[in-house]
Design an enzyme around this catalytic site. Structure first.
Site, mmCIF file in Angstrom:
data_model
loop_
_atom_site.group_PDB
_atom_site.id
_atom_site.type_symbol
_atom_site.label_atom_id
_atom_site.label_comp_id
_atom_site.label_asym_id
_atom_site.label_seq_id
_atom_site.Cartn_x
_atom_site.Cartn_y
_atom_site.Cartn_z
ATOM 1 N N ASP A 237 0.774 -1.052 0.091
ATOM 2 C CA ASP A 237 -0.034 -0.083 -0.096
ATOM 3 C C ASP A 237 0.861 1.278 -0.148
ATOM 4 O O ASP A 237 0.711 2.040 -0.789
ATOM 5 C CB ASP A 237 -0.999 -0.017 1.207
ATOM 6 C CG ASP A 237 -2.177 -1.173 0.974
ATOM 7 O OD1 ASP A 237 -2.295 -1.484 -0.082
ATOM 8 O OD2 ASP A 237 -2.617 -1.375 2.133
ATOM 9 N N ASP A 250 0.234 -0.666 5.806
ATOM 10 C CA ASP A 250 -0.783 -1.307 5.275
ATOM 11 C C ASP A 250 -2.131 -0.812 5.666
ATOM 12 O O ASP A 250 -2.639 -0.749 7.066
ATOM 13 C CB ASP A 250 -0.872 -2.856 5.428
ATOM 14 C CG ASP A 250 -1.561 -3.882 4.813
ATOM 15 O OD1 ASP A 250 -1.821 -3.542 3.699
ATOM 16 O OD2 ASP A 250 -2.134 -4.943 5.313
ATOM 17 N N LYS A 252 -6.002 -0.878 6.251
ATOM 18 C CA LYS A 252 -7.174 -1.569 6.401
ATOM 19 C C LYS A 252 -8.567 -0.972 6.553
ATOM 20 O O LYS A 252 -8.452 0.301 7.404
ATOM 21 C CB LYS A 252 -6.815 -2.728 7.452
ATOM 22 C CG LYS A 252 -5.795 -3.606 7.031
ATOM 23 C CD LYS A 252 -5.881 -4.614 5.975
ATOM 24 C CE LYS A 252 -4.569 -5.378 5.831
ATOM 25 N NZ LYS A 252 -4.713 -6.243 4.451
#
EC number: 3.1.-.-
Length: 340
Positions: A237, A250, A252
């Site tokens: 990411d 990352d 989420k």
């Protein structure tokens, strides 16, 4: 010499005495034996109000009153809720791979980009290497599989098959738009202008605003990475500095709070897999030692951040290697023909 009448009177009085005693003794003895033989009825001690609903459900119909939903409730009552799998409890055993998470060669290099203002975005190309996502999906533990299956069945009970399919599709699209917005915000203002106002003002984007303020020195966004030695790949990411520490980040999304890193299931393994890959990928001339998991919420509440320093990443790295070995061994057994 006493007269006969006086003697009879004395006997009469004595007789009445014994006659009066005999029934008394006999009555008390009879009550004693009756109390020994008589047993209390255990059903009289049952809390009738407590079990009244159960009794009515049994006698009110001749068919089973259980439904799939009641079975799940009964299962939770008997065995408790499914315990969330902790990564620390999932893997054990010797590791065949001895590849290190960090790369001393990159650490001793320049560790800088020629143009740090332009984040790298290496496209993900078709390759025979397995992805990090696929490896983690194919090597889930039995508890993780059970947890996902039970969640799926409960959602289908609530929404129906079509409703569940629509729900998962919406979740995927929301996550996609969220990543597109972050990519634009971290890359260039031109990409940001191309996004519609609805995407930029979503609850997920609002949720991570306080995290974005702590980011600087973005090195890569939505960029492919592969481990040249261990032969796996993935799509990161973001790589940026979070409060002065260079991290693989990352992003989420979640509808439920995840305040602890154990609530993120296999996400730490995914992060360290990317950290190890970027440190052994020639396309990146810098080393990363830390990771960051950011959980954004649809309602816009502040995202939870789970920072993984170098020590914690090194603790998760062997667990990732075990999952990778498990996947490799499984693939090998599936491709090897059985002897006749």
């Amino acid at each position: 010499m006493q007269s006969l009448s006086s003697i009879c009177k004395k006997l009469g009085r004595s007789s009445r005495f014994f006659v009066e005693l005999a029934p008394s003794v006999g009555f008390s003895t009879s009550c004693y034996f009756c109390s020994q033989k008589k047993k209390k009825n255990p059903y009289q001690e049952v809390d009738q109000n407590k079990y009244s609903n159960l009794i009515r459900s049994i006698i009110s119909t001749k068919i089973s009153s259980q439904t799939p939903e009641s079975l799940f409730q009964e299962d939770d009552l008997l065995y408790g809720p499914v315990s969330e799998c902790k990564v620390q409890e999932q893997e054990s055993g010797p590791i065949k791979n001895t590849i290190l998470l960090l790369n001393p060669e990159k650490r001793n290099g320049s560790n800088t980009l020629t143009d740090s203002s332009v984040p790298l975005k290496i496209p993900l190309q078709k390759n025979k290497m397995p992805s990090v996502t696929r490896i983690l999906q194919q090597t889930m533990t039995a508890k993780q599989i059970l947890t996902l299956e039970r969640w799926k069945q409960k959602m289908i009970l609530e929404l129906g098959e079509d409703g569940f399919a629509e729900y998962t599709s919406d979740i995927f699209l929301q996550g996609k738009h969220f990543h597109e917005a972050l990519e634009a915000m971290l890359s260039s203002q031109e990409q940001l202008k191309e996004l519609d106002e609805k995407t930029i003002s979503s609850g997920y984007v609002a949720s991570v605003q306080h995290v974005l303020k702590d980011l600087s020195g973005v090195r890569a966004v939505e960029s492919a990475v592969h481990h040249e030695t261990l032969k796996y790949l993935g799509l990161m990411d973001c790589v940026a500095e979070y409060r002065g520490k260079l991290c693989v980040i990352d992003w989420k999304t979640s509808e439920k709070p995840k305040p602890f890193i154990r609530n993120t299931f296999d996400n730490p393994l995914q992060v360290v897999a990317y950290v190890g890959a970027i440190n052994h990928d020639a396309n990146y001339n810098f080393e990363v030692q830390c990771g960051l998991i950011v959980v954004a919420y649809k309602d816009g509440s502040p995202a939870h951040t789970h920072f993984m320093d170098s020590e914690l990443c090194c603790q998760y790295w062997p667990k990732w290697l075990l999952r990778l070995e498990k996947y490799t061994e499984r693939e090998k057994n599936q491709t090897t023909p059985n002897p006749d």
